[in-house]
Design a protein around this motif. Structure first.
Motif, PDB file in Angstrom:
ATOM      1  N   THR A  59       0.845  -1.192   0.000  1.00  0.00           N
ATOM      2  CA  THR A  59       0.000   0.000   0.000  1.00  0.00           C
ATOM      3  C   THR A  59       0.878   1.239   0.000  1.00  0.00           C
ATOM      4  O   THR A  59       1.679   1.438   0.909  1.00  0.00           O
ATOM      5  CB  THR A  59      -0.936   0.013   1.219  1.00  0.00           C
ATOM      6  N   LEU A  60       0.725   2.045  -1.054  1.00  0.00           N
ATOM      7  CA  LEU A  60       1.497   3.269  -1.197  1.00  0.00           C
ATOM      8  C   LEU A  60       0.573   4.412  -1.575  1.00  0.00           C
ATOM      9  O   LEU A  60      -0.461   4.198  -2.215  1.00  0.00           O
ATOM     10  CB  LEU A  60       2.562   3.125  -2.290  1.00  0.00           C
ATOM     11  N   TYR A  61       0.976   5.620  -1.201  1.00  0.00           N
ATOM     12  CA  TYR A  61       0.289   6.843  -1.596  1.00  0.00           C
ATOM     13  C   TYR A  61       1.299   7.691  -2.352  1.00  0.00           C
ATOM     14  O   TYR A  61       2.462   7.788  -1.953  1.00  0.00           O
ATOM     15  CB  TYR A  61      -0.195   7.622  -0.373  1.00  0.00           C
ATOM     16  N   ALA A  62       0.846   8.311  -3.439  1.00  0.00           N
ATOM     17  CA  ALA A  62       1.709   9.175  -4.235  1.00  0.00           C
ATOM     18  C   ALA A  62       0.989  10.493  -4.495  1.00  0.00           C
ATOM     19  O   ALA A  62      -0.227  10.510  -4.704  1.00  0.00           O
ATOM     20  CB  ALA A  62       2.050   8.500  -5.562  1.00  0.00           C
ATOM     21  N   ILE A  69      -3.715  12.967  -5.008  1.00  0.00           N
ATOM     22  CA  ILE A  69      -3.170  11.800  -4.326  1.00  0.00           C
ATOM     23  C   ILE A  69      -3.718  10.547  -4.989  1.00  0.00           C
ATOM     24  O   ILE A  69      -4.899  10.475  -5.324  1.00  0.00           O
ATOM     25  CB  ILE A  69      -3.510  11.804  -2.822  1.00  0.00           C
ATOM     26  N   PHE A  70      -2.828   9.590  -5.190  1.00  0.00           N
ATOM     27  CA  PHE A  70      -3.189   8.294  -5.754  1.00  0.00           C
ATOM     28  C   PHE A  70      -2.781   7.225  -4.748  1.00  0.00           C
ATOM     29  O   PHE A  70      -1.821   7.385  -4.010  1.00  0.00           O
ATOM     30  CB  PHE A  70      -2.476   8.058  -7.078  1.00  0.00           C
ATOM     31  N   LYS A  71      -3.529   6.118  -4.762  1.00  0.00           N
ATOM     32  CA  LYS A  71      -3.256   5.029  -3.822  1.00  0.00           C
ATOM     33  C   LYS A  71      -3.202   3.707  -4.581  1.00  0.00           C
ATOM     34  O   LYS A  71      -3.980   3.477  -5.502  1.00  0.00           O
ATOM     35  CB  LYS A  71      -4.357   4.975  -2.760  1.00  0.00           C
ATOM     36  N   THR A  72      -2.287   2.872  -4.165  1.00  0.00           N
ATOM     37  CA  THR A  72      -2.224   1.501  -4.664  1.00  0.00           C
ATOM     38  C   THR A  72      -2.211   0.567  -3.471  1.00  0.00           C
ATOM     39  O   THR A  72      -1.644   0.890  -2.430  1.00  0.00           O
ATOM     40  CB  THR A  72      -0.976   1.265  -5.544  1.00  0.00           C
ATOM     41  N   THR A  73      -2.853  -0.581  -3.619  1.00  0.00           N
ATOM     42  CA  THR A  73      -2.811  -1.606  -2.576  1.00  0.00           C
ATOM     43  C   THR A  73      -2.172  -2.891  -3.089  1.00  0.00           C
ATOM     44  O   THR A  73      -2.125  -3.887  -2.378  1.00  0.00           O
ATOM     45  CB  THR A  73      -4.234  -1.913  -2.049  1.00  0.00           C
ATOM     46  N   ASP A  74      -1.677  -2.837  -4.334  1.00  0.00           N
ATOM     47  CA  ASP A  74      -1.061  -4.024  -4.928  1.00  0.00           C
ATOM     48  C   ASP A  74       0.381  -3.763  -5.374  1.00  0.00           C
ATOM     49  O   ASP A  74       0.841  -4.288  -6.373  1.00  0.00           O
ATOM     50  CB  ASP A  74      -1.907  -4.542  -6.099  1.00  0.00           C
ATOM     51  N   ASN A  80      -5.325   4.244  -7.970  1.00  0.00           N
ATOM     52  CA  ASN A  80      -6.637   4.884  -7.996  1.00  0.00           C
ATOM     53  C   ASN A  80      -6.545   6.256  -7.337  1.00  0.00           C
ATOM     54  O   ASN A  80      -5.816   6.427  -6.354  1.00  0.00           O
ATOM     55  CB  ASN A  80      -7.662   4.028  -7.254  1.00  0.00           C
ATOM     56  N   PRO A  81      -7.299   7.229  -7.859  1.00  0.00           N
ATOM     57  CA  PRO A  81      -7.312   8.539  -7.209  1.00  0.00           C
ATOM     58  C   PRO A  81      -7.845   8.418  -5.784  1.00  0.00           C
ATOM     59  O   PRO A  81      -8.753   7.638  -5.518  1.00  0.00           O
ATOM     60  CB  PRO A  81      -8.273   9.357  -8.071  1.00  0.00           C
ATOM     61  N   ALA A  82      -7.251   9.160  -4.887  1.00  0.00           N
ATOM     62  CA  ALA A  82      -7.695   9.198  -3.492  1.00  0.00           C
ATOM     63  C   ALA A  82      -7.813  10.668  -3.106  1.00  0.00           C
ATOM     64  O   ALA A  82      -7.065  11.167  -2.274  1.00  0.00           O
ATOM     65  CB  ALA A  82      -6.698   8.463  -2.596  1.00  0.00           C
ATOM     66  N   ASN A  83      -8.748  11.380  -3.772  1.00  0.00           N
ATOM     67  CA  ASN A  83      -8.823  12.832  -3.653  1.00  0.00           C
ATOM     68  C   ASN A  83     -10.153  13.357  -3.139  1.00  0.00           C
ATOM     69  O   ASN A  83     -10.341  14.565  -3.080  1.00  0.00           O
ATOM     70  CB  ASN A  83      -8.598  13.480  -5.032  1.00  0.00           C
TER      71      ASN A  83
END
Length: 146
Positions: A59-62, A69-74, A80-83
């Motif tokens: 899990t990372l946030y960029a 902000i974008f997030k990945t869990t893989d 995916n956008p996390a905004n």
């Protein structure tokens, strides 16, 4: 080459030749390794910050130059956008250097900020604005005490 040096070190020209070959082989190997990189990540633009969840390495946030902000869990395969709840101006000509930090004791709590300071209590699904102290004007770095 000076004859006295050549007489004392007859292997010296061969040593320089071997050194040059090793340098060329190393440079070629590095150029091959550079081609092994795979482009992956959010398509929002240049990434300014990247943080990893301390309890889940996948899990990372960029954040990008627009303050998204974008997030990945893989592990970065999909982003995916996390905004939701953030004020983002995609038409802005100035870059926004958005700082991000994850609460190490509660990784679903994430903080982000630049000119506005945000908090997410649900892993980036939604954000609320936090009040700045009166003397603060800009967030450049966020640290969460464990």
């Amino acid at each position: 080459m000076d004859r006295t040096i050549q007489n004392r070190f007859p292997w010296l020209p061969i040593g320089f030749t071997i050194l040059h070959i090793l340098i060329l082989v190393s440079a070629f190997t590095l150029s091959l390794q550079a081609e092994l990189w795979t482009r992956m990540g959010p398509l929002g633009g240049n990434i300014h910050k990247l943080v990893t969840d301390p309890t889940s390495s996948g899990t990372l946030y960029a954040s990008d130059q627009y303050g998204q902000i974008f997030k990945t869990t893989d592990g970065g395969s999909t982003w995916n956008p996390a905004n939701h709840g953030m004020q983002i101006d995609l038409n802005s000509t100035s870059e926004i250097n958005l700082a991000i930090a994850i609460d190490p004791k509660n990784p679903s709590t994430v903080y982000a900020g630049s000119k506005t300071f945000y908090k997410s209590s649900d892993g980036g699904a939604s954000w609320t604005v936090l009040n700045f102290p009166p003397e603060a004007k800009y967030v450049s770095t966020i640290a969460v005490a464990p």
